[in-house]
Design a protein around this motif. Structure first.
Motif, PDB file in Angstrom:
ATOM      1  N   SER A 113      -5.298 -16.088  11.063  1.00  0.00           N
ATOM      2  CA  SER A 113      -4.980 -15.780   9.658  1.00  0.00           C
ATOM      3  C   SER A 113      -3.506 -15.563   9.389  1.00  0.00           C
ATOM      4  CB  SER A 113      -5.744 -14.533   9.221  1.00  0.00           C
ATOM      5  OG  SER A 113      -5.246 -13.389   9.910  1.00  0.00           O
ATOM      6  N   ASP A 114      -2.636 -15.768  10.385  1.00  0.00           N
ATOM      7  CA  ASP A 114      -1.205 -15.523  10.208  1.00  0.00           C
ATOM      8  C   ASP A 114      -0.949 -14.082   9.771  1.00  0.00           C
ATOM      9  OD1 ASP A 114       1.502 -16.135  10.245  1.00  0.00           O
ATOM     10  OD2 ASP A 114       1.514 -16.773   8.151  1.00  0.00           O
ATOM     11  N   ASN A 115      -1.660 -13.170  10.438  1.00  0.00           N
ATOM     12  CA  ASN A 115      -1.478 -11.725  10.206  1.00  0.00           C
ATOM     13  C   ASN A 115      -1.778 -11.311   8.770  1.00  0.00           C
ATOM     14  OD1 ASN A 115      -0.892  -9.178  11.349  1.00  0.00           O
ATOM     15  ND2 ASN A 115       1.179  -9.221  10.497  1.00  0.00           N
ATOM     16  N   THR A 116      -2.682 -12.015   8.120  1.00  0.00           N
ATOM     17  CA  THR A 116      -3.088 -11.693   6.752  1.00  0.00           C
ATOM     18  C   THR A 116      -4.436 -10.981   6.765  1.00  0.00           C
ATOM     19  OG1 THR A 116      -1.921 -13.626   5.889  1.00  0.00           O
ATOM     20  CG2 THR A 116      -3.624 -12.646   4.479  1.00  0.00           C
ATOM     21  N   ASP A 131     -13.441 -14.506   0.588  1.00  0.00           N
ATOM     22  CA  ASP A 131     -14.843 -14.403   1.008  1.00  0.00           C
ATOM     23  C   ASP A 131     -15.031 -14.913   2.428  1.00  0.00           C
ATOM     24  OD1 ASP A 131     -15.556 -13.318  -1.410  1.00  0.00           O
ATOM     25  OD2 ASP A 131     -16.253 -15.209  -2.280  1.00  0.00           O
ATOM     26  N   GLU A 132     -14.370 -16.003   2.756  1.00  0.00           N
ATOM     27  CA  GLU A 132     -14.514 -16.582   4.089  1.00  0.00           C
ATOM     28  C   GLU A 132     -13.998 -15.634   5.170  1.00  0.00           C
ATOM     29  OE1 GLU A 132     -13.147 -20.564   6.620  1.00  0.00           O
ATOM     30  OE2 GLU A 132     -12.427 -20.251   4.560  1.00  0.00           O
ATOM     31  N   GLU A 133     -12.826 -15.036   4.919  1.00  0.00           N
ATOM     32  CA  GLU A 133     -12.246 -14.147   5.936  1.00  0.00           C
ATOM     33  C   GLU A 133     -13.006 -12.825   6.015  1.00  0.00           C
ATOM     34  OE1 GLU A 133      -9.169 -13.979   8.954  1.00  0.00           O
ATOM     35  OE2 GLU A 133     -10.360 -15.472   7.897  1.00  0.00           O
ATOM     36  N   TRP A 138      -1.424  -3.506   5.844  1.00  0.00           N
ATOM     37  CA  TRP A 138      -2.080  -4.413   4.891  1.00  0.00           C
ATOM     38  C   TRP A 138      -0.959  -4.959   4.021  1.00  0.00           C
ATOM     39  CZ3 TRP A 138      -7.657  -4.693   4.535  1.00  0.00           C
ATOM     40  CH2 TRP A 138      -8.117  -5.598   3.565  1.00  0.00           C
ATOM     41  N   LYS A 139      -0.609  -6.220   4.228  1.00  0.00           N
ATOM     42  CA  LYS A 139       0.641  -6.774   3.691  1.00  0.00           C
ATOM     43  C   LYS A 139       0.919  -6.354   2.252  1.00  0.00           C
ATOM     44  CE  LYS A 139       1.518 -10.884   6.495  1.00  0.00           C
ATOM     45  NZ  LYS A 139       1.644 -12.358   6.484  1.00  0.00           N
TER      46      LYS A 139
END
Length: 565
Positions: free
Chosen positions: A99-102, A107-109, A143-144
């Motif tokens: 997820s590139d640190n996201t 919904d998918e993630e 949490w970015k």
């Protein structure tokens, strides 16, 4: 590969409130001698009466490729906890490997995170019963772009997955930096209240120890918010601590540790997981080194506390407060055998006399290991907590949970060191030159003896566009009105010279607004100024600011008082 989660024995859970951010095995997973070192660490923990550990189990380590789980390290970790008879409270974090640190915000993630939760809980449900959903999602560090709605949607899916795997598991939500009442309220507002069994917070302090940060009020506010929702949740503190770098800070760390636990237990906190066991990163630890084992005074204080109150096993229950002397906080704990244990300390300067009705049989020692000379039930205490054992309840007198020594009384200044007379080094205690985040230092900020009655005060001279003295944060109640009064004197002053209320969210960093007094210029006499304002709905902390901006002269401030209207 070990068969953890398939045929493991039922664990022996320690119901005590004493926990630690201790072993940190995921951080050490690639280090030599990890398990040998972990055995030493586990022994040090248990020797202090600590049988709960907060354990991170990173998502990207467990699932390095989407849909492909590698249980090798996790199995070893959980087997180690079983062998050591230490209970793991597992923190389920952070972002996925792809997820590139996201954080999960689609919904998918969220579905992928929920699957990770299900797989973890299902595999280790016979060994691990308490799980925490993320860490400090209310600040950008973890949490970015903090968003309580996104967090709550993730929490809902995680909770459903965890309960499907183990209906008896305990799910903790929030894990906020600070006691972020607004974020916790947001979990409820976004439909997350039925998707957790407990709320966790990290009430670190920007105001010295727990007494000066008003930890008691912070915990009461949090418990009141939880209770207001009608469906009770247990409150956990899963991080809290103070760093120490020298002998004086080591001493204060020990004091703060005992005070924090007494205040937390008095406010119904289910468990306090201290941060942390060793001098990790910024010297947060109770232990300097493990090879050889070199402990700080705070470690020995922890040992004394758990021995007195009971651990492992059921801890003595908080019964209430006793009045044993003026300016003495006294916490009463009831043991299973009916005996009482007292934890007490004095407030203010100097030693405070204590008088107990029980004239003999008492054992008293301060948490730095000094025996207290008790004569006919009389002795003195200062800021160093004292533990008194073998207390006969019949001779103790009245004990009440309403007699809280930390409750704010009408007319009492809520600021720490509002008179500015107490100095910590070059500056007044509990006041920062410039705002705490590093700004508002564009000028000369000094302390002096030019106060109203020859006392100490502070001044600002030759200031630029932003310059202020900033008080440490004080917890306040959203919607309530607050007033600050202060005395200001100027010489050749220009620009804005005033006092202000600066409101912050519970994460301690997010500014939400301010209200300022009138500006004072053109007078060489002391002048009293006032500013009033209601705490906004999105704030629960206030910092008082002494402001001088665009001032070519000099402005002095003295005798500042914060009161609730």
């Amino acid at each position: 590969m070990l068969s953890i989660g398939i045929a493991s024995a039922a664990p022996k859970y320690d119901p005590s409130p004493f926990g630690m951010n201790g072993l940190k095995l995921v951080h050490a997973r690639n280090t030599p001698n990890i398990w040998k070192n972990a055995e030493v660490t586990a022994k040090v923990m248990k020797d202090a009466g600590i049988y709960w550990d907060r354990l991170e189990m990173w998502w990207h380590v467990v699932e390095p490729e989407k849909g492909k789980f590698d249980w090798t390290f996790c199995d070893q970790v959980v087997e180690f906890y079983k062998k050591q008879n230490i209970n793991a409270m597992v923190l389920l974090c952070y972002s996925s490997a792809w997820s590139d640190n996201t954080p999960p915000a689609t919904d998918e993630e969220r579905a992928a995170y929920a699957n990770y939760v299900y797989q973890m809980v299902n595999r280790y449900k016979d060994t691990v019963k308490v799980w925490e959903i993320w860490n400090e999602p209310n600040i950008p560090n973890f949490w970015k772009t903090p968003n309580v709605r996104d967090y709550t949607l993730m929490l809902q899916e995680a909770y459903k997955a965890a309960k499907k795997a183990d209906p008896d598991c305990v799910i903790l939500a929030a894990a906020t930096s600070g006691a972020d009442l607004q974020f916790i309220e947001g979990i409820h507002a976004n439909g997350g209240w039925d998707y957790c069994d407990g709320i966790s917070i990290h009430p670190y302090s920007m105001a010295g120890g727990p007494v000066y940060q008003r930890l008691d009020k912070i915990l009461r506010q949090t418990q009141e918010l939880i209770a207001s929702k009608g469906r009770p949740k247990k409150l956990w503190i899963t991080e809290m601590g103070w760093t120490s770098h020298n002998a004086e800070e080591d001493r204060r760390q020990a004091i703060y540790l005992i005070q924090s636990h007494a205040i937390a237990l008095a406010n119904g906190v289910e468990q306090l997981q201290w941060f942390c066991l060793d001098d990790w990163a910024e010297k947060w630890g109770l232990v300097r080194t493990f090879d050889p084992v070199d402990v700080k005074p705070s470690y020995k204080a922890y040992q004394m506390m758990t021995k007195a109150l009971g651990s492992p096993g059921k801890c003595a229950e908080f019964e209430g407060y006793a009045t044993v002397g003026r300016e003495v906080a006294c916490y009463v704990f009831k043991k299973a055998d009916g005996k009482r244990v007292l934890i007490m300390w004095g407030g203010g300067e100097g030693r405070k006399p204590v008088t107990l009705r029980q004239k003999s049989g008492l054992d008293a020692v301060d948490i730095l290991g000094n025996e207290i000379d008790v004569k006919e039930g009389r002795f003195t205490v200062d800021e160093v907590p004292v533990i008194v054992t073998n207390v006969d309840a019949k001779l103790l007198g009245a004990v009440s949970k309403a007699a809280n020594p930390h409750c704010e009384r009408p007319g009492r200044n809520q600021l720490n060191n509002g008179s500015l007379d107490v100095n910590h080094g070059r500056h007044p205690g509990w006041w920062n030159p410039g705002r705490f985040e590093g700004s508002a230092k564009d000028g000369t900020l000094e302390t002096s003896d030019a106060g109203r009655n020859g006392s100490k005060c502070v001044s600002i001279s030759k200031s630029g566009a932003r310059c202020a003295w900033d008080a440490t944060p004080i917890p306040v109640d959203p919607g309530k009105k607050y007033k600050v009064t202060a005395w200001i004197k100027t010489q050749d002053a220009t620009g804005n010279n005033q006092i202000a209320l600066y409101w912050y969210k519970g994460n301690m960093w997010t500014y939400t607004g301010e209200v300022r007094s009138e500006s004072v210029t053109g007078t060489s006499d002391w002048r009293k100024v006032t500013v009033e304002g209601a705490c906004p709905a999105d704030a629960c902390l206030v910092r008082v600011n002494l402001i001088s901006e665009n001032n070519t002269g000099q402005t002095w401030f003295d005798d500042i008082e914060l009161s609730e209207e």
